[in-house]
Structures are given as C-alpha cells and as structure tokens.
Motif scaffolding. Structure first.
Motif, PDB file in Angstrom:
ATOM      1  N   LYS A  34       4.812  -5.641 -11.421  1.00 21.21           N
ATOM      2  CA  LYS A  34       3.979  -6.239 -12.461  1.00 21.21           C
ATOM      3  C   LYS A  34       4.106  -6.746 -13.855  1.00 21.21           C
ATOM      4  O   LYS A  34       4.070  -7.356 -14.498  1.00 21.21           O
ATOM      5  CB  LYS A  34       2.208  -5.658 -11.911  1.00 21.21           C
ATOM      6  N   ALA A  35       4.725  -5.039 -14.460  1.00 18.58           N
ATOM      7  CA  ALA A  35       5.395  -5.205 -15.369  1.00 18.58           C
ATOM      8  C   ALA A  35       6.421  -5.999 -15.919  1.00 18.58           C
ATOM      9  O   ALA A  35       6.994  -5.554 -17.159  1.00 18.58           O
ATOM     10  CB  ALA A  35       5.108  -3.960 -15.995  1.00 18.58           C
ATOM     11  N   GLY A  36       7.083  -6.603 -14.966  1.00 19.57           N
ATOM     12  CA  GLY A  36       8.091  -7.138 -15.466  1.00 19.57           C
ATOM     13  C   GLY A  36       9.761  -6.920 -15.038  1.00 19.57           C
ATOM     14  O   GLY A  36      10.498  -7.679 -14.922  1.00 19.57           O
ATOM     15  N   ASN A  37       9.680  -5.733 -14.039  1.00 22.00           N
ATOM     16  CA  ASN A  37      11.517  -6.071 -13.372  1.00 22.00           C
ATOM     17  C   ASN A  37      10.941  -6.421 -12.064  1.00 22.00           C
ATOM     18  O   ASN A  37      10.221  -5.883 -11.045  1.00 22.00           O
ATOM     19  CB  ASN A  37      10.696  -4.274 -12.956  1.00 22.00           C
ATOM     20  N   ASP A  38      11.469  -7.601 -12.299  1.00 24.77           N
ATOM     21  CA  ASP A  38      12.006  -8.695 -10.848  1.00 24.77           C
ATOM     22  C   ASP A  38      12.706  -7.606  -9.728  1.00 24.77           C
ATOM     23  O   ASP A  38      12.046  -8.129  -8.815  1.00 24.77           O
ATOM     24  CB  ASP A  38      12.536  -9.762 -11.447  1.00 24.77           C
ATOM     25  N   LYS A  39      13.426  -6.728 -10.190  1.00 27.99           N
ATOM     26  CA  LYS A  39      14.493  -6.342  -9.275  1.00 27.99           C
ATOM     27  C   LYS A  39      13.209  -4.698  -8.289  1.00 27.99           C
ATOM     28  O   LYS A  39      13.808  -5.230  -6.941  1.00 27.99           O
ATOM     29  CB  LYS A  39      15.186  -5.342  -9.513  1.00 27.99           C
ATOM     30  N   ALA A  41       0.739  -1.023   0.138  1.00 21.32           N
ATOM     31  CA  ALA A  41       0.192  -0.317  -0.150  1.00 21.32           C
ATOM     32  C   ALA A  41       1.324   1.414  -0.156  1.00 21.32           C
ATOM     33  O   ALA A  41       0.749   1.781  -0.551  1.00 21.32           O
ATOM     34  CB  ALA A  41      -1.511   0.228   1.035  1.00 21.32           C
ATOM     35  N   ALA A  42       1.875   1.260   0.978  1.00 27.73           N
ATOM     36  CA  ALA A  42       3.577   2.457   1.060  1.00 27.73           C
ATOM     37  C   ALA A  42       3.806   2.467  -0.027  1.00 27.73           C
ATOM     38  O   ALA A  42       4.487   3.776  -0.896  1.00 27.73           O
ATOM     39  CB  ALA A  42       3.017   1.870   2.422  1.00 27.73           C
ATOM     40  N   ASN A  43       3.184   1.835  -1.487  1.00 29.58           N
ATOM     41  CA  ASN A  43       4.923   1.676  -2.227  1.00 29.58           C
ATOM     42  C   ASN A  43       3.951   1.147  -4.400  1.00 29.58           C
ATOM     43  O   ASN A  43       4.602  -0.146  -4.142  1.00 29.58           O
ATOM     44  CB  ASN A  43       6.216   1.070  -2.259  1.00 29.58           C
ATOM     45  N   ARG A  44       2.950   2.111  -3.959  1.00 28.37           N
ATOM     46  CA  ARG A  44       2.310   0.885  -5.377  1.00 28.37           C
ATOM     47  C   ARG A  44       3.051   0.527  -6.824  1.00 28.37           C
ATOM     48  O   ARG A  44       2.967   0.465  -7.198  1.00 28.37           O
ATOM     49  CB  ARG A  44       0.956   1.962  -5.914  1.00 28.37           C
ATOM     50  N   LYS A  45       4.325   2.019  -6.660  1.00 30.73           N
ATOM     51  CA  LYS A  45       5.111   1.831  -7.578  1.00 30.73           C
ATOM     52  C   LYS A  45       5.486   1.133  -7.380  1.00 30.73           C
ATOM     53  O   LYS A  45       5.555   0.601  -9.236  1.00 30.73           O
ATOM     54  CB  LYS A  45       6.377   3.175  -7.658  1.00 30.73           C
ATOM     55  N   ALA A  46       6.399   0.606  -7.064  1.00 34.48           N
ATOM     56  CA  ALA A  46       6.908  -0.644  -7.086  1.00 34.48           C
ATOM     57  C   ALA A  46       6.237  -2.001  -7.633  1.00 34.48           C
ATOM     58  O   ALA A  46       6.752  -2.623  -8.319  1.00 34.48           O
ATOM     59  CB  ALA A  46       7.759  -1.076  -5.277  1.00 34.48           C
ATOM     60  N   VAL A  47       4.719  -2.204  -7.543  1.00 35.57           N
ATOM     61  CA  VAL A  47       4.436  -3.410  -7.332  1.00 35.57           C
ATOM     62  C   VAL A  47       3.791  -3.508  -9.239  1.00 35.57           C
ATOM     63  O   VAL A  47       3.929  -4.640  -9.465  1.00 35.57           O
ATOM     64  CB  VAL A  47       2.508  -3.091  -6.186  1.00 35.57           C
ATOM     65  N   ASP A  48       3.622  -2.245  -8.784  1.00 30.89           N
ATOM     66  CA  ASP A  48       3.024  -1.805 -10.270  1.00 30.89           C
ATOM     67  C   ASP A  48       4.597  -2.319 -11.676  1.00 30.89           C
ATOM     68  O   ASP A  48       4.155  -3.342 -12.363  1.00 30.89           O
ATOM     69  CB  ASP A  48       2.743  -0.270 -10.337  1.00 30.89           C
ATOM     70  N   GLN A  49       5.251  -1.514 -11.293  1.00 33.92           N
ATOM     71  CA  GLN A  49       6.860  -2.149 -11.932  1.00 33.92           C
ATOM     72  C   GLN A  49       6.749  -3.771 -12.157  1.00 33.92           C
ATOM     73  O   GLN A  49       7.517  -4.362 -12.987  1.00 33.92           O
ATOM     74  CB  GLN A  49       8.239  -1.527 -10.802  1.00 33.92           C
TER      75      GLN A  49
END
Lengths: 489, 512, 124
Positions: B474-479, B464-472
C-alpha cells in the motif's frame, strides 16, 4: 534311323513327335550321333553339352506324355551360334578371351525358345566376336562348307549355317551385323534371315556393333525359318532398341502365290561388274521366275550403295571398339599371367585374348572415334547412313520387295583371302546396306554354280514386314524347288 | 601484386532411387561386397542398359529448381576409358546434350555472427547431367579388390561455372546444394557414404585480369573439410608459384589429407581422349511440355525462399529459420503445427527446434549408441554441420508428438491453462506416451486453478497472515506483493493461475 | 542391265588392287594412323610386326574411307540408331540381385567375394 531324318523339317519332325513315331530323346540322340559322325569333317560345333540336350529332350517327352506339348518347336534340336547366352552353357565368341567363360544367365531370344520347348544343341563356330565372313577367324577351329570341304562356309555365323546344311541340327540361330546370317546361308545353300532391327531382342547376344546386330534363324526351308523366327521374336523391355509390334504366326500365313501382282525392285548397283557372272545369271533367273508368278520387275537405284563399305566399317568398328572394351582380363575373361601391373594387365590380356582381325577392328574403331577424327569419320558415316536408309525408304515407296544376290561369289577356298582383310570385307558387300538401313533381309537358295556350290538370292523387305518377305521367299521356294537338295557327307 | 582465385566445381550426387541407373538391381551403402549386382552391372557378354525414368525425373526436378533450361531432347553417350572399377570400360554419361543447361544456385556467405543473415549471391551453373557411378576399389599391400555394388548407381554431375573465389564460397555452395537436394528428396547427400563428392578446379590470376589462369583439377574430394583445405592449400600454392615465377601447368593433382598438400599426378597422354559417341543401346529422351509441367507442379520451395518466408510471415529469428528451413521434416512439422494453431508460431518453432530435437536426439543416441552412423563432421569452426547428416524427417515421422499435439500444448500455455513450468512436465509425458497435452493435464490434474471464490479465500488468508507485506504494498513497494503470492500458490498446490492471483490480491488490497 | 553401271564392286576392286601394289612399299611410310597412340587407347599390346602390318592395312582402309568426304551431307541428321524411337525407359523398381556365386563364377582371381586386381596406383 534313316539318314533322311537329318534333313526333315521342323513341322514334319514335330508331327512325328506328336504321333509318337519317335521320342524327343531319340530325336536328340539321332542328331548327337549325326554330329559325332560328320562334324569331324565339317567342324561346325565348338562344343556340345550332350547331357543337357538330352535333359531338355526328356522334358519334351514328359510334356508329350502329359499331353502338354508346347508347339512345333517343342523337342526340336536347335543349334546356337557361340555368341548367344544360355545359363550354364559356354559362351566363347570363338575367342581365346572367353575360352572358359560360362554364362550365368540366359538371353531373351533363348528364353523365348526355351519357353517353346526347343532343345538347344551345340555351340556353333563363328568368326571371333562375329568379325569375319569365312569362319576362319575362329580362335579354335575352321568350319568347312558341307558342299565342298575345301571351301569356307561363310561367316561370321559359318558354324550355324554349316550345321544346318550338314543335317547336324534341324535349324539354328545366328547373328547378323553386316551379312553374317545371309552370306553363310547363301554359301551353304540354306535359308537365313536377318529380321528388322528391333524385332528380336539383343539381350543375350554378345554385342559386336550394337546398332546393326540382330539375331536370326537358319533353316533348310522358308517355313522352318518362319517357325524359328516366331520362336525368338518379340518385344523385350531389357532391350531398349526392341520394338513393340504385332507378330503374326509367320509360318501359318505363308502363301505360295504371294508374289502375284507384287513389284520387285532390282537395284542396278548390285548387278554391276564384280558380281560373279554365274551368280548374276542364277539370281536373274530367280527374279525371272518370280516374274512368271505374276510379279512386276522394275529396275531401281540405291545411289549411295557404294558408300556402304566405309560407312559400315566406320560405324561397326567404332561400336565394337567400345563394346569389346569389357573383355579386359579383370572380371571374367582370360587374364594374362605375365602382367606387371594393372595397366599392363589390360594390354597383355587383350593382346593374348584377341585374334588378329578383332585387334585390327578395335584399333580402327578406336581411331575413328579418337580426338580430332570423330567428325570426319564417325559423324560423317552416321550422316551417310541416313542417306543410305533414305535410299531404301524411297525405293520402298514404289516396290514391295528388293531382290539382289546375297554374296558376289560362291564359297571361296579356305585360306584364299585370309591375308587380305579388304578382300574379305568384300564378301558382305551385298548385305551390309540392309543392316545400315535396319531392314529385314533373307537369303534362300536359287541354284548351283558349275563348281557345284550353292548360290543365294537375297530378298530385302520393308521394316517389320517379315510376314510378306517370308511369303515371297516361300512362293519362290515352292516354285523353284531348290530345297530338298542336300550335301552328301 | 594481388591475386584472386577462380574456382569451379563438378559435384557428383548419387540419386535416391530404388534401383540402379541402367538396370533394376538395388543400390545401397555398405552391403556385403558384390551382393548388389546383376549381369548388366558386371557387363557380361550380351547385356544391355535400360534407363531408369525416376532418375531422369529427379534430375529434371533439380534442374527446374535451379532454373536450368531443360532441352527438348537429351541422350546418353559412352565415355571410353579403362579402369578396374568400370565394368564396361566405358561410362554411360551425357556429353553434348545434357538433361539440364545453365541455371544457378543461390548461396549464403557467413554473416557477422550466427544470429545474422549473411550476404547472398547466385553461383552460375553450366549444366547438370546424369550418368552412372563406378565400383569401389580397396587397396592392400600387394593387390586391390573390386566390389561392384556401387557400380551403376544413378549419379548426377552438377557442373558450376568458374564462378567462386574462396573456400568459403565453395562451402556455401556445397551447403546450398546439399540443402536443396536433400530437402527435395533427390539425394541424402551424405558425404561419408559417398553420396556427394566434388571435383574442384582452381586457378589464380592477378586481380583485374579477366582471362582465366592455368587450371588445376583435384578429383573425388569426399568431405567438406577436404574440399575446403584442399582449395585453401591450392590457392596458396599457385599464388606462391606465380610470385616466384614458377610456371603453372594444367594438371590433375591429388589431395593428400594427411599431409595437407596437393600432389601432381603425372598425366597420361591419352587421359582425356574419351572417344565419346552416342550410346547405340539407349534411345534418346524427348522431354514433353506435359512432363515438364507435371514435374513443375510438384516442385518444392527453395530453402532460402522458405527461410525468408518464415522470417517475414512468422517473425521467426534468423537462427531458428536457418535450422528449420533446410530440413524437410522440421519445416513440414512446423507448418503442420502452425496450421493447427496459428497464433504463436514462434513458440511452436522454439519447442520444435529446442525441446523436440533435443528429446529426439537423446532417444536416437540411446538407441544406437554402439552402431556408428553418419553423424557429420566438425568443420573448421568446430561446428557440427549438416553434411553427412540425413534429414530429421524419419525421426519426426516416428515421433509420438504429432504437430497438432505440439500446437495444442502451445495453445493451452497461451490460454493460461498451464504454466510454462508445468508445460515441461507435460511435454516429457507427451513425448513418452503420444497423448495430447489436454489429456495429460486432465489426467494429472494439472489444470490451473481459476476458481475466483477459492482464490479470494486463499488471498484473504495470506493477507491476514502477513499484514506487513500488505502495508508495504500500500505504501508503494510493489515487490512486497510477491511475499503474498508464494503462500497462495502453495495453498493451491501450484495450480493457481499466477495472473489471476495477482489480480485478485490487488483487488482485495485496494478494497481495504 | 546392259549399260555400264557404276556398281558397288568396280571402285572397290580398284582400291583393292591399289592396296596390293602399295602394301609392299608401305612399311617404310609413316602412315596416317599413329598406331602407338591408338593401340594405347585400345589397351592392346602390339609387337613391331603387328604395328607395321596394321599401320599399312589401316592406312589403306582409311584412304578408302576418304570417299565419304566427297558426299554432300549438309543438313543430314546423323543416325545413331536404326530407327528414331524416343523415351524407352523403365519404372524404378528393384529386382533381386544375382548370387555372388554366379557373379564370380568366371572370375580369374577372387578373394573375399571380390575381384583381385594388381595393386591399382591411383591415376584418376
């Protein structure tokens, strides 16, 4: 104190102590007085720590007072050949090399005697490092035969024999490598015994020839010799050549009729030419006496007998050359003051410290072991030693005891043979085979020659059969009655 | 012309016994002068030698390890020569019937690098016999002093065939001897304490020649670098002589370590006429089949066999096994630990060789900072070698971490109870207190958090605090997922099981 | 014992007689024994008179020993001891050392509880 006291036996003196007829200190003092009176003539004592002797006697008196007397030897003055180690006492081997040496430890046989309360009295003269047959090789003094002061007492344990014969101590210890107990016993008219090799620990006996040396007793009777032998014998873990065996109470088991039914072997080789005819006659007479007691006498042969001299002088000198290497000027002996360096220290200390006969034997022994000669001399001598031992083993399959003269002649004059080493080696000709075979041998008086000197009969027993050997000797002694005659000094 | 060297060694090794060879007084290094003597040591008039059975047993043991033939009968002889350090002026030794005959010593030559095993070969032995050591001379300006404490110490002489050709082989040979002997507890082989000394025979000959050249002997070399330097020098010297046509003489030469040269010692004509003869004071020894069997039954594994076994059975790297297999303390510790937990011998070996030895070394040097102990020497590569260094056995025995506890630590790491990072702290605590890893983890509350409910709560908070990371992600950025892990670990105070955190995050992100 | 027995004495006496005859002439002979070499082995310094005397005496004695070479000893085991006993040993237990005072009580020269010797030049 009557002079008779000096010639009393161990058991009689022990009983006198038991009955408080005399104290051990009085007894010790009596022998000290006797020594001081006659030893200037006899020369048997190299030294005597009289206060130590009296201290030891005081301990006996304390034990007697407390009812804790240790046995027959407790309080009995016993002389020691100056080759035996007792802590705090000098041990010179009658050599300049050890003139000032004091032993920091006590040897096993002497410890055994101490534990029985014996009172050590005196360090007795000998041929230097036990090498000799007349006591003339002592670096310090001549010992004279109490029966004739112009004659040698025999050797090497001449002081031990002369002291007992002269009544300067009750009994004494000597060592026998080739006859050094039996020959002087014979020449001084007393009993001397070389036990079976391994019966008495050699730990504390300065070695001459390790495979031949044994400590043994001198006494004026077979019974006293038996008592003293019991006092020293026994297995010792400090001597790897010591043998575990049962040691009976020799004195208690002596039997006057022990010769009855026994077979006496008389080796013809010991009665050939060269044995003094009077000696031969007296020994043959003694053997005849044994026969009268019911023994059977058979002539036997010990065919390798005439090889004994070379075998003995090769083995004994080889071992001695190595045994005496420790007397080197470094740790506890005489050290030359004129040595240039450490190698020179050896050469000069040994040249100054050793007498002529010792040097001669060390040189001979070094030679027979040296590169290129070992097989021809030492190894061969060891093999012939095996043959000599087998001769005896074979003989003892059919006889119980072997009887021979102890010495080919009676005591000779002082100085008579000193320039001829080979002639001197001859004196042990009847005794050395016994050492080579490791067997027990005993000499006891069997009469007097026309020159007034005593003659000894040698009895040779089976290995570790000291009990029977002593018994046969006792039977002869009781029957022939030579003990009890003492020299007048 | 090409030349090759032929080298044979006589290595003297003092036996680790409680008493001397022929008498029962003790022997020890660096005691005050002449305090370890008795009448036998001084060769006083009347004394006699008695054999020390343990010395015989240990020598037979070594002989069996090297595949020697043990004769049925052995005896002692006198070697007669005069020297102030020899109280009897004869040495009790064995001449023609030694305790051990033949046999061989497996050696390892250096590999291409430290991680690689080098080539192995067997150096042939002539014999091993048992004798006594001499006293010690100290030289002063005008005189010398003699101390007889060392005199009579049991001494094995291990005689090799002239079967080596370089100082490397000699080094490898001595290393193998030391490893085998010290592992078996027969001697510590500490060269600084004189427990191991070598006489070296060197000759050279043209390559292809089968006859041996003229032999030169260098006696009493008391460090491995002396042995090595002396051999290298002597080989060069002899080859130079041959090349220049200077004839070589059979002689004894002395190694001068300061000058780095060997020097001729003018030989005495009688130097070698030792007049050996059987000692009449000692009885010969008959070695029964029974005795041999009982010694055989107690033989330890040879170091190289152990190393091969560790490499094969436990898949351990060469470098680790070459440290572990030569040290009785280390290998016993290791095997004990593996017995407790057999699933990860590699990790156990690593903890043992790296962490535990480091801690033990630090503790020991802190304890004995001023007392100088035999800490080895630098060999030519500047590497500390095992010479002059006794076994780790004692240190390990007094170590508070038992083998079972070390195994326990490895097990809870493997089980995911604690992280490797946390294990470091646990290890230090174990070393200090001797407690088990589990107890420490329990006490300090270090247990990894595997409570899925709590983890999911932390994960949802982080997402919840870092949606950006969740989206990335999901977009295939494993790191990108790593940015979510940090906050979860923080929230769990470091106790979250990292693997479970990852699994939980992936599951929740996938669910949407 | 009437027959002529080959006893221990006669041969020996013969040897002895021969010794006395030979002794005087022996001084000039280079004997069998290398007296310098053996005296060196034995570390005993001998003067010239001793060397001559010992050489002569020992050559005679060694000559007498030659009779051993006549004996057939094929297959005979040498005796190094009076009896063949094996395995006399002790357990490995240490006993107390002797005191330094006792150890050095007879020392001809000592310093710092050690024996002093003339400086030893290492001759291995």
């Amino acid at each position: 104190m009557s002079e008779e006291l000096y010639f009393k036996g161990v058991s009689e003196l022990s009983q006198m102590l038991d009955r408080r007829e005399i104290s051990a200190v009085e007894l010790a003092q009596a022998f000290i007085d006797r020594k001081n009176a006659v030893d200037p003539k006899v020369g048997a004592f190299l030294s005597a720590d009289e206060s130590d002797t009296l201290d030891r006697a005081t301990q006996t008196d304390k034990r007697i007072a407390a009812g804790e007397k240790l046995g027959m030897l407790d309080g009995i003055p016993v002389g020691l050949k100056d080759v035996l180690a007792v802590r705090g006492q000098k041990l010179t081997c009658a050599s300049k090399m050890l003139e000032n040496y004091v032993s920091p430890y006590t040897g096993t046989a002497m410890k055994n005697l101490e534990s029985r309360g014996a009172v050590f009295f005196g360090r007795l003269n000998m041929d230097e490092y036990a090498m000799g047959s007349s006591c003339e090789n002592s670096a310090f003094q001549k010992t004279r035969n109490p029966w004739n002061l112009e004659c040698i007492p025999g050797g090497s344990s001449g002081g031990s024999a002369a002291a007992v014969a002269a009544g300067e101590c009750v009994c004494s210890l000597g060592s026998d490598t080739g006859g050094s107990i039996r020959q002087p016993a014979s020449l001084c008219g007393i009993v001397g015994m070389k036990p079976t090799y391994g019966l008495v620990s050699r730990y504390g006996l300065a070695a001459f020839a390790s495979s031949l040396d044994q400590i043994g007793p001198f006494a004026r009777s077979v019974k006293d010799a038996a008592i003293l032998l019991n006092g020293v014998a026994g297995y010792d873990r400090l001597d790897s050549t010591s043998v575990k065996c049962d040691i009976p109470d020799y004195a208690a088991n002596l039997s006057a009729d022990s010769l009855k039914g026994k077979k006496i072997g008389v080796p013809k080789e010991y009665f050939g030419e060269g044995i003094d005819s009077e000696v031969r006659a007296l020994v043959e007479k003694a053997i005849a006496n044994c026969k009268e007691q019911g023994a059977e006498v058979v002539e036997i042969s010990l065919p390798h007998t005439d090889l004994a001299i070379p075998v003995y002088y090769i083995i004994a000198t080889a071992e001695a050359s190595s045994n005496l290497a420790r007397y080197d000027g470094i740790r506890y002996t005489h050290r030359s003051k004129s040595a240039k360096d450490v190698v020179d220290l050896y050469f000069k200390s040994r040249a100054e410290g050793f007498g002529e006969e010792v040097k001669r034997r060390i040189i001979l022994g070094s030679y027979v072991l040296s590169s290129g000669y070992y097989d021809a001399y030492y190894l061969r001598a060891q093999k012939v030693r095996t043959l000599i031992r087998r001769d005896f083993e074979k003989a003892f399959e059919s006889v119980d005891v072997i009887m021979t003269p102890t010495s080919p002649t009676t005591a000779f004059k002082i100085g008579e043979k000193t320039s001829d080493p080979l002639a001197m080696y001859l004196s042990d000709i009847c005794t050395i085979n016994v050492n080579l075979a490791g067997l027990p041998g005993l000499s006891l008086p069997c009469g007097f020659a026309s020159n007034g000197l005593p003659v000894g009969l040698q009895m040779i027993g089976k290995a570790f059969d000291e009990q029977n050997l002593l018994s046969y000797a006792y039977a002869y002694e009781q029957s022939a009655g030579w003990s009890g005659r003492n020299p007048s000094l | 012309m090409e030349y090759e060297a032929v080298i044979g060694l006589e290595v003297h090794v003092q036996l680790k016994t409680d008493s001397k060879m022929f008498t029962s007084v003790a022997h020890k290094f660096a005691e005050p002068p002449n305090t370890l003597t008795d009448p036998v040591v001084w060769a006083l008039p009347g004394v006699l030698p008695v054999l020390n059975f343990e010395a015989i047993r240990k020598t037979i043991e070594l002989g069996l390890m090297f595949g020697c033939k043990i004769p049925e009968i052995t005896k002692w002889d006198r070697k007669n020569y005069f020297y102030p350090d020899s109280p009897k002026n004869y040495q009790l030794s064995q001449y023609d019937q030694p305790l051990c005959e033949g046999g061989g010593v497996e050696i390892e030559l250096p590999g291409t690098n430290r991680a690689e095993m080098g080539a192995h070969r067997v150096v042939k032995l002539t014999r091993i016999h048992l004798e006594e050591d001499v006293g010690k001379l100290t030289h002063f300006a005008t005189d010398s002093l003699v101390d007889y404490n060392r005199a009579g110490t049991p001494l094995m002489e291990i005689v090799s065939e002239p079967d080596m050709h370089s100082s490397e082989e000699v080094f490898a040979y001595m290393t193998s001897l030391k490893n085998t002997i010290s592992f078996a507890g027969i001697s510590d082989c500490d060269m600084e304490k004189g427990q191991m000394r070598a006489d070296v025979n060197v000759s050279v000959r043209p390559v292809g020649e089968t006859k041996l050249g003229v032999k030169v002997e260098m006696k009493n070399l008391n460090s491995i670098s002396n042995v090595r330097n002396c051999i290298d020098y002597e080989i060069r010297r002899q080859i130079e002589c041959l090349k220049k046509g200077i004839p070589l003489v059979q002689e004894t030469r002395r190694w001068d370590a300061q000058l780095g040269v060997t020097q001729s010692m003018r030989g005495k004509e009688d130097a070698h006429d030792y007049r050996y003869f059987p000692d009449p004071d000692l009885m010969p020894v008959k070695i029964s089949g029974e005795l041999l069997e009982s010694i055989k039954a107690g033989l330890c594994e040879m170091p190289f066999d152990r190393q091969r076994r560790y490499m094969k059975d436990y898949d351990l790297p060469y470098s680790v096994t070459s440290v572990m297999s030569i040290d009785r303390g280390l290998s016993e510790y290791f095997e004990e630990a593996v017995k407790t937990y057999s699933k990860n011998p590699k990790a156990i070996a690593n903890y043992l060789i790296n962490d535990l030895l480091r801690e033990l070394g630090a503790a020991a040097s802190a304890e004995a900072s001023e007392s100088k102990s035999g800490d080895g020497f630098e060999d030519l590569e500047g590497e500390m070698t095992v010479f002059g260094h006794s076994s780790h056995k004692e240190r390990l025995e007094s170590c508070r971490i038992t083998p079972a506890n070390l195994a326990g630590l490895v097990k809870i790491i493997d089980d995911g109870v604690i992280t490797k990072q946390m294990a470091k702290e646990v290890f230090v605590e174990m070393f200090a207190t001797g407690k088990t890893a589990e107890a420490i983890v329990e006490e300090k509350g270090l247990k990894q958090n595997s409570d899925t409910g709590e983890l999911e709560k932390f994960a949802l908070e982080a997402m919840a605090a870092n949606r950006k990371a969740v989206d990335q992600f999901k977009a295939g950025n494993d790191k990108a997922i790593n940015a979510l892990i940090g906050p979860i670990m923080k929230a769990s105070k470091g106790k979250a099981n990292p693997a479970m955190v990852l699994d939980t995050l992936k599951k929740l992100i996938a669910q949407g | 014992m009437g027959e002529a027995v080959r006893g221990i004495m006669p041969r020996f006496l013969l040897e002895r007689a021969r010794l006395f005859c030979d002794l005087s002439g022996l001084m000039a002979n280079k004997g069998q024994i290398d007296i310098d070499y053996v005296a060196r082995l034995a570390r005993i310094e001998l003067d010239d008179a001793e060397k001559a005397r010992f050489s002569a005496q020992l050559d005679q004695i060694l000559g007498y020993f030659q009779k051993l070479s006549e004996v057939d000893v094929e297959g005979v085991e040498p005796s190094s001891h009076a009896y063949a006993v094996y395995n006399v040993w002790r357990g490995d237990e240490a006993t107390p050392a002797m005191s330094v005072e006792d150890a050095l009580m007879n020392a001809p020269a000592k310093r710092d509880n050690q024996i002093i010797v003339p400086k030893v030049v290492d001759d291995a």
